[in-house]
Design an enzyme around this catalytic site. Structure first.
Site, PDB file in Angstrom:
ATOM      1  N   MET A 169      28.384   4.486  -2.675  1.00 56.05           N
ATOM      2  CA  MET A 169      29.378   3.589  -3.303  1.00 56.05           C
ATOM      3  C   MET A 169      30.695   3.616  -2.529  1.00 56.05           C
ATOM      4  O   MET A 169      31.354   2.592  -2.366  1.00 56.05           O
ATOM      5  CB  MET A 169      29.635   3.990  -4.759  1.00 56.05           C
ATOM      6  CG  MET A 169      28.709   3.353  -5.765  1.00 56.05           C
ATOM      7  SD  MET A 169      28.567   1.574  -5.587  1.00 56.05           S
ATOM      8  CE  MET A 169      30.053   1.018  -6.384  1.00 56.05           C
TER       9      MET A 169
ATOM     10  N   GLY B 256      35.285  11.386  -1.862  1.00 50.43           N
ATOM     11  CA  GLY B 256      33.820  11.302  -1.920  1.00 50.43           C
ATOM     12  C   GLY B 256      33.337  10.489  -0.728  1.00 50.43           C
ATOM     13  O   GLY B 256      34.091   9.681  -0.171  1.00 50.43           O
TER      14      GLY B 256
ATOM     15  N   GLU C 278      26.270 -17.533  -6.685  1.00 47.57           N
ATOM     16  CA  GLU C 278      26.635 -16.839  -5.435  1.00 47.57           C
ATOM     17  C   GLU C 278      26.854 -17.870  -4.321  1.00 47.57           C
ATOM     18  O   GLU C 278      26.221 -18.928  -4.316  1.00 47.57           O
ATOM     19  CB  GLU C 278      25.577 -15.794  -5.060  1.00 47.57           C
ATOM     20  CG  GLU C 278      24.167 -16.325  -4.950  1.00 47.57           C
ATOM     21  CD  GLU C 278      23.737 -16.586  -3.536  1.00 47.57           C
ATOM     22  OE1 GLU C 278      24.552 -16.373  -2.642  1.00 47.57           O
ATOM     23  OE2 GLU C 278      22.599 -17.027  -3.340  1.00 47.57           O
TER      24      GLU C 278
ATOM     25  N   CYS D 245      16.606 -13.667   1.941  1.00 46.95           N
ATOM     26  CA  CYS D 245      15.964 -12.474   1.393  1.00 46.95           C
ATOM     27  C   CYS D 245      15.324 -12.743   0.029  1.00 46.95           C
ATOM     28  O   CYS D 245      14.474 -11.989  -0.420  1.00 46.95           O
ATOM     29  CB  CYS D 245      16.972 -11.329   1.301  1.00 46.95           C
ATOM     30  SG  CYS D 245      18.459 -11.764   0.434  1.00 46.95           S
ATOM     31  N   ASN D 246      15.713 -13.817  -0.620  1.00 45.60           N
ATOM     32  CA  ASN D 246      15.165 -14.103  -1.943  1.00 45.60           C
ATOM     33  C   ASN D 246      14.162 -15.244  -1.969  1.00 45.60           C
ATOM     34  O   ASN D 246      13.552 -15.498  -3.005  1.00 45.60           O
ATOM     35  CB  ASN D 246      16.298 -14.450  -2.917  1.00 45.60           C
ATOM     36  CG  ASN D 246      17.051 -13.217  -3.346  1.00 45.60           C
ATOM     37  OD1 ASN D 246      16.456 -12.148  -3.475  1.00 45.60           O
ATOM     38  ND2 ASN D 246      18.346 -13.339  -3.531  1.00 45.60           N
TER      39      ASN D 246
ATOM     40  N   SER E 179      19.579 -19.044  -7.970  1.00 46.36           N
ATOM     41  CA  SER E 179      19.785 -17.776  -7.254  1.00 46.36           C
ATOM     42  C   SER E 179      19.629 -16.577  -8.170  1.00 46.36           C
ATOM     43  O   SER E 179      19.751 -16.693  -9.398  1.00 46.36           O
ATOM     44  CB  SER E 179      21.193 -17.744  -6.645  1.00 46.36           C
ATOM     45  OG  SER E 179      21.317 -18.760  -5.697  1.00 46.36           O
TER      46      SER E 179
END
Lengths: 292, 429
Positions: B194, B190, B115, B49-50, B110
């Site tokens: 998140m 909640g 990572e 993805c990068n 990265s």
């Protein structure tokens, strides 16, 4: 002395070798060096440093094993008790430290081992006085001794786990960064170990005290009655343990408070084992057997 | 080394372009086949993805695909305007390409320093190329070496220590309190994004039960269903907290929903031991005073973020030593590559000299036959061998050390020179 021939023969084989040169200093210094190296390896996280620490720990264990094999101190002599106690903790935690994920266990166990070795040293040499287990112990006396020794050992491991618990709880209270500082198991696991130690120690201590009481009444142990400081010390210890069990299961005391109580109980155990033998001679009733 | 990397990454290309250029699955196979057919060179395509990076290599000095060639390729495979591609694609050659790959695989390049995913992604890219028959001797040895570099950086530096996502740090804290999770109850307060992300991490611990409570029961039910949990109305919050071992709170409440007083009341009802509260709501849902590090361990978003930042700072402090390893390994790889590349040439050169030396020494021994002792003969043979070694030392050392410069110039300049100097027409690697 039927039954001890192999042991005496082994001791005779060791005679004339250099084993008599092994002293408290040999294994005490090895354990101390290992402790320093374990501490350094926790800070630096260097695997080789930990390897060297394990080497010194094992060397100390070996030296102490040879010392015990050569001198054969009686388990119920004051110094013999501390020597065997420290040796068992050193050997078991060496194995735990190598195989377990709780690599820091030796940071906590070795100070206990060193305290026990120091207590043995203060009690003086590898004396044979009061050597009831190896030489004179028979029947109930042997059970009495084993129950008290296993109870003590259980409390020793419980105290080590309790100290680890207190450090872990402190880390969490200060919200330290995970993966940094002293490597420790989870709070839940440590509390489980502390609880186990109490569960094992109290019944054994009770059995030991009951057998001791029976022997006292029948004069089998040849002690000077209930006024003997060793008997009093054991009774105080039992009361302390009874209070500990009541607080844990009656009052539901847990966590940090339980850990502190277990450390206190272990300290009291050491005092009860060491103090009566350090008292002036006039306090003692002459005896051939002695409770720790 | 005749190697080039053409590609894009997150530094020079916006995410929408990166999304278009992603080469996964079918597209990857098509691209590898296209490169083999059109350029006849070794290739490995790394698509994450990068970044999208294509590594091309050849054993000879024939030119490799250029940025223009790759623009055309990508425009055909993924239908992207080649004009846009030409502006974003970058190319790195030879030694710098080796170094770049080693930095990428070590996670020095990265988005999140250190990572751990990139090493696996590089391995997958190489495996895909190998299975497709697109990689060859050059890229095989380069990518295998890259794996060793990644391993070395991870084990010898602290670049990969710790976790840097809030949810991972939360799980680390939970693991410091609890040993086993098969008997634990996770309560989620909640049902937002998140909550979903962090619950996903906590679900990895395989707790016995998940209870979700939210002011909107529908949303709670959706979240609970996706994690095999149960939803309960918000009005039952206290009873949920009584049952919970791990509390994840992510509500949008404007003020604390669990004050110290309320928690004391809940504590009295709790039969369970300790509780971990992960309060990642802003503003906070739990009064920080309930934290004691023993029976209640409360970690809020600031605690988790401070751990994250500290971990990143520590990783940055290890970046320099990781870069040193990368530089060292780049040099080692290139030397090893050149040594293997010129190995046969060096062997031929040595054999040629050996034959000539033995011929000359043989004739000399015949002429002096009878006048020399065994010791003299050994001395003369040794002297000629020493002379040969001293003569060959320079050329062999030069061939071994030839690396980047040789690669840039096609890699055969020095070999050609040796061929001419020593009159050895058959000398070739």
């Amino acid at each position: 002395m039927p039954g001890y021939e192999p042991l005496i023969s082994f001791q005779n084989q060791l005679e004339g070798h250099t084993l008599d040169r092994i002293t408290f200093v040999c294994f005490g210094a090895s354990y101390l060096t290992a402790l320093g190296l374990y501490s350094a390896s926790q800070v630096s996280r260097l695997a080789w440093l930990r390897g060297v620490a394990i080497f010194f720990h094992a060397a100390g264990g070996l030296a102490q094993s040879m010392y015990l094999a050569y001198h054969q101190p009686a388990l119920f002599s004051p110094n013999g008790f501390f020597l065997c106690f420290s040796w068992l903790i050193a050997i078991v935690t060496l194995q735990m430290g190598i195989s377990s994920r709780a690599r820091s266990v030796n940071l906590f166990s070795l100070p206990v081992v060193l305290v026990l070795v120091a207590l043995a040293w203060f009690q003086g040499g590898a004396g044979q006085e009061g050597a009831i287990l190896l030489r004179d112990a028979r029947g109930w006396g042997l059970f009495h001794a084993l129950a008290l020794v296993i109870a003590s050992l259980s409390m020793g491991f419980g105290a080590v786990a309790a100290c680890m618990y207190l450090v872990r709880a402190r880390q969490l209270r200060n919200k330290h960064r995970p993966g940094t500082g002293v490597e420790l198991p989870s709070l839940e696991k440590l509390e489980g170990k502390v609880r186990q130690s109490v569960v094992v120690a109290f019944p054994l201590l009770t059995i030991g005290v009951l057998i001791g009481g029976g022997m006292l009444l029948s004069d089998a142990a040849q002690l000077g009655g209930f006024s003997d400081p060793r008997v009093l010390g054991t009774l105080v210890l039992w009361v302390d343990f009874a209070v500990l069990v009541w607080l844990r299961y009656g009052m539901k005391v847990r966590g940090r408070s339980l850990a502190v109580l277990v450390v206190f109980a272990f300290a009291l155990l050491l005092v009860c084992a060491a103090l009566p033998h350090s008292l002036p001679a006039k306090w003692h009733v002459p005896s051939t057997g002695a409770a720790p | 080394m005749n190697l080039v990397m053409v590609g894009i990454n997150f530094r020079n290309t916006p995410v929408d372009v990166r999304e278009q250029l992603a080469l996964g699955g079918e597209k990857l196979t098509v691209a590898l086949e296209f490169i083999q057919r059109e350029f006849n060179c070794e290739s490995v395509i790394l698509s994450t993805c990068n970044r999208v990076e294509m590594y091309f290599a050849r054993l000879d000095g024939t030119p490799l695909p250029s940025v223009l060639d790759i623009s055309v390729l990508l425009s055909q495979v993924i239908k992207v305007d080649s004009g846009i591609l030409e502006t974003v694609l970058m190319a790195i050659c030879g030694q710098e390409a080796v170094r770049h790959l080693f930095r990428v695989v070590s996670s020095l390049d990265s988005l999140v320093l250190g990572e751990g995913q990139i090493a696996g992604q590089v391995k997958q890219a190489y495996e895909a190329a190998r299975v497709a028959g697109a990689s060859g001797p050059a890229l095989n040895s380069l990518f295998q070496w890259a794996r060793q570099v990644a391993r070395r950086v991870r084990t010898e530096t602290g670049l990969a220590h710790g976790h840097v996502s809030v949810s991972s740090v939360a799980v680390d804290y939970v693991r410091e309190v609890f040993d086993h999770f098969g008997d634990k109850t996770v309560a989620v307060l909640g049902a937002g994004k998140m909550a979903e992300l962090t619950l996903k991490q906590l679900a990895g611990l395989k707790p016995k039960r998940v209870i979700v409570t939210n002011r909107s029961l529908d949303r709670a039910e959706n979240l609970a269903k996706s994690h095999g949990g149960v939803a309960v109305p918000w009005a039952e919050l206290d009873s949920v907290l009584v049952k919970a071992d791990i509390v994840l709170s992510t509500t949008g409440a404007p003020e604390p929903i669990v004050t110290l007083e309320r928690w004391r009341g809940i504590s009295r009802m709790r039969k369970k031991g300790r509780c971990v509260v992960l309060d990642i709501a802003v503003p906070r849902d739990f009064d920080p005073a309930i934290h004691d590090g023993d029976s209640v361990c409360l970690f809020n978003i600031d605690d988790l973020n401070s751990v994250r930042n500290a971990t990143l700072d520590e990783r940055r402090s290890h970046a320099q030593s990781a870069e040193q390893i990368v530089d060292l390994e780049t040099g080692r790889f290139l030397r090893d590559w050149m040594r293997r590349k010129h190995g046969s040439a060096i062997a031929k050169l040595t054999r040629e000299f050996e034959a000539k030396r033995e011929n000359i020494v043989g004739k000399l021994m015949q002429k002096l036959n009878g006048r020399l002792t065994t010791e003299d003969k050994h001395y003369i043979e040794g002297a000629f061998r020493l002379l040969q070694n001293q003569y060959l030392h320079g050329p062999i050392a030069a061939l071994t050390e030839e690396s980047a410069d040789g690669a840039k110039q096609g890699g055969h300049t020095l070999l050609d020179a040796l061929r001419k100097i020593f009159r050895l027409p058959e000398l070739d690697s």
